[in-house]
Scaffold this active site. Structure first.
Site, PDB file in Angstrom:
ATOM      1  N   LYS A  82       0.813  -1.217   0.000  1.00  0.00           N
ATOM      2  CA  LYS A  82       0.000   0.000   0.000  1.00  0.00           C
ATOM      3  C   LYS A  82       0.848   1.270   0.000  1.00  0.00           C
ATOM      4  O   LYS A  82       0.384   2.320  -0.410  1.00  0.00           O
ATOM      5  CB  LYS A  82      -0.982  -0.033   1.152  1.00  0.00           C
TER       6      LYS A  82
HETATM    7  C1  LIG Z   1      -4.556  -4.592   1.392  1.00  0.00           C
HETATM    8  C2  LIG Z   1      -3.829  -5.858   1.282  1.00  0.00           C
HETATM    9  C3  LIG Z   1      -4.244  -6.866   0.410  1.00  0.00           C
HETATM   10  C4  LIG Z   1      -5.511  -6.744  -0.412  1.00  0.00           C
HETATM   11  O1  LIG Z   1      -5.396  -5.759  -1.407  1.00  0.00           O
HETATM   12  P1  LIG Z   1      -6.718  -5.191  -2.092  1.00  0.00           P
HETATM   13  O2  LIG Z   1      -6.252  -4.061  -2.941  1.00  0.00           O
HETATM   14  O3  LIG Z   1      -7.587  -4.710  -0.958  1.00  0.00           O
HETATM   15  O4  LIG Z   1      -7.339  -6.297  -2.851  1.00  0.00           O
HETATM   16  C5  LIG Z   1      -3.462  -7.997   0.297  1.00  0.00           C
HETATM   17  N1  LIG Z   1      -2.354  -8.172   1.042  1.00  0.00           N
HETATM   18  C6  LIG Z   1      -1.927  -7.228   1.899  1.00  0.00           C
HETATM   19  C7  LIG Z   1      -0.704  -7.495   2.697  1.00  0.00           C
HETATM   20  C8  LIG Z   1      -2.639  -6.045   2.061  1.00  0.00           C
HETATM   21  O5  LIG Z   1      -2.209  -5.133   2.913  1.00  0.00           O
END
Ligand SMILES: *Cc1c(COP(=O)(O)O)cnc(C)c1O
Length: 465
Positions: free
Chosen positions: A112
């Site tokens: 993210k």
């Molecule tokens: C947020 C997250 C996901 C999921 O991603 P999306 O964009 O919500 O589908 C998967 N793995 C990790 C470690 C995350 O932080």
């Protein structure tokens, strides 16, 4: 480039407005009016460029002059300057045609950071230009919150409130949020699930008076700029593996459908993408949808991969909009039905279209531990529990052996040490910069799952700044 809402009745916005708005005023999500195109020639010319240079070339057509190129370049350069790996998003080979894309070298150790580092700076830039302030409210199932806080801490024009489900995020995830001392950062533990948190945020946005009074903005993956920034690593990794002269498949641990939707966008703008593989945990609404065509929400189950403990994948609406040939009325009706009854059924054409691009594989907690162990034994590589769902899905995806499969490593294993230790008896250490994280003082407020109480808290805190 103009941005339209998936529900069709919100105003059409320019890039900067769409970024500030987050969610559209009709409850829909903003998407570009059309997909910009990168030709094979343009893609080839990006081979060998740095991550930040590729990012500029991928992002620029979506911004389309709304921000001066030189400013956009600085924003992108600064966003990736502090990543702790020179390649920013390095590929690690696991077997002859399977590659791990490491997306955890940013400040909060999860993918993210790739989008939120850009988004925080975009907000700053746009708000400074306009002399405005905003209040960001967001819901997190673990990783978004810390990445958003990290991107916004200490920024003058921003007050940030992050809701997380009390007791349902890991200690490390919680401490990454609650040990940030800047006074513009506010953490709220909600007595409920992630979906409750996400609903509270949506309701705050749907309350027009509150939304205007607080100048609300979103950093959740409903914000278009996040999807946009995530398209970049699909392109960069594919270029390393021979694109555009070779297509690549991706396996993506999926929760809110933001990350994998960025893969879909990469395909839409011209990257040859063979297949997009959804890795889910026990919360398998997307896998069930691809099996039956029915989207049916069930209760959220807590798993070893908490960032994916989601039943309502917000960004799926963006895909539906495209699959329904951008007919906002149908999307609007479908989403209303889903809200009211917890279920909706896609047309057979839409299901067929979805299946031509996407497949899905679910993995329960035992499977997650098995996959962590298997990868450790076969390659000596320690993966986190989210990454495990993607790797398992990659194994079962059935794409031709000549096609490289890139499996997204979405978090650093040290963020989920208990799950990793349970699988391989090794406790992955935090990187040095975060080694004392759990000893730092925490600051947070616990509130019930009650819109009025949360709004009152936001009002009170924001008024003191
Ligand atoms: C947020 C997250 C996901 C999921 O991603 P999306 O964009 O919500 O589908 C998967 N793995 C990790 C470690 C995350 O932080």
């Amino acid at each position: 480039m103009r941005y339209v809402s998936t529900r069709g009745t919100a105003p059409v916005l320019e890039f900067e407005e769409a970024v500030l708005a987050g969610l559209a005023s009709d409850g829909g999500l903003y998407v570009p009016e059309e997909w910009p195109q990168l030709s094979a020639e343009q893609l080839r010319s990006m081979r060998g460029l740095s991550y930040a240079e590729i990012a500029f070339r991928v992002i620029q057509p979506f911004v389309d002059g709304a921000i001066e190129d030189s400013d956009l370049k600085s924003i992108i350069d600064e966003s990736y300057a502090d990543f702790t790996h020179a390649a920013v998003a390095p590929l690690q080979q696991l077997n002859s045609n399977l590659f791990l894309l490491e997306l955890f070298h940013g400040p909060t150790l999860a993918f993210k950071d790739f989008a939120l580092q850009v988004l925080g700076r975009l907000f700053d830039h746009i708000l400074a230009k306009r002399g405005e302030r905003i209040t960001i409210v967001g819901a997190t199932s673990g990783d978004t919150g810390s990445a958003a806080i990290e991107a916004c801490r200490g920024r003058e024009a921003i007050e940030i409130f992050i809701l997380h489900p009390k007791g349902r995020v890991s200690d490390i995830q919680r401490c990454q949020m609650t040990t940030v001392s800047e006074p513009n950062v506010h953490n709220i533990a909600i007595e409920g699930t992630f979906d409750d948190c996400q609903d509270l945020v949506k309701e705050m946005f749907n309350d027009a008076a509150f939304r205007n009074e607080q100048n609300l903005s979103a950093v959740n993956s409903i914000n278009w700029a996040r999807i946009m920034a995530q398209v970049v690593y699909y392109v960069s990794s594919a270029l390393s593996l021979g694109a555009p002269d070779r297509s690549v498949a991706y396996s993506v641990p999926t929760g809110n459908f933001g990350d994998i939707f960025a893969g879909y966008v990469a395909a839409k703008i011209g990257l040859p993408v063979e297949r997009l593989i959804i890795g889910t945990n026990t919360n398998d609404i997307l896998a069930r949808f691809l099996e039956t065509g029915e989207m049916e929400a069930r209760d959220v189950v807590a798993t070893l991969s908490p960032a994916m403990d989601i039943q309502i994948s917000s960004n799926f609406e963006r895909l539906l909009f495209d699959l329904y040939e951008r007919d906002a009325r149908i999307v609007s009706q479908a989403m209303t039905a889903f809200r009211q009854s917890g279920s909706m059924t896609a047309s057979s054409e839409v299901l067929e279209n979805a299946r031509s691009m996407f497949s899905a594989e679910r993995l329960d907690d035992d499977g997650i531990k098995r996959q962590i162990k298997e990868t450790y034994e076969a390659c000596g590589v320690i993966i986190d529990p989210h990454t495990a769902t993607g790797l398992n899905a990659a194994k079962h995806c059935g794409v031709d052996q000549s096609v490289p499969v890139v499996s997204l490593a979405t978090a650093h294993p040290a963020k989920f040490p208990d799950a990793v230790e349970a699988a391989i008896n090794v406790r992955p250490p935090l990187p040095l910069a975060l080694a004392d994280l759990l000893e730092r003082p925490e600051r947070l407020e616990t509130l019930p799952n009650d819109l009025n109480k949360v709004q009152a808290y936001v009002r009170e805190q924001a008024s003191q700044s």
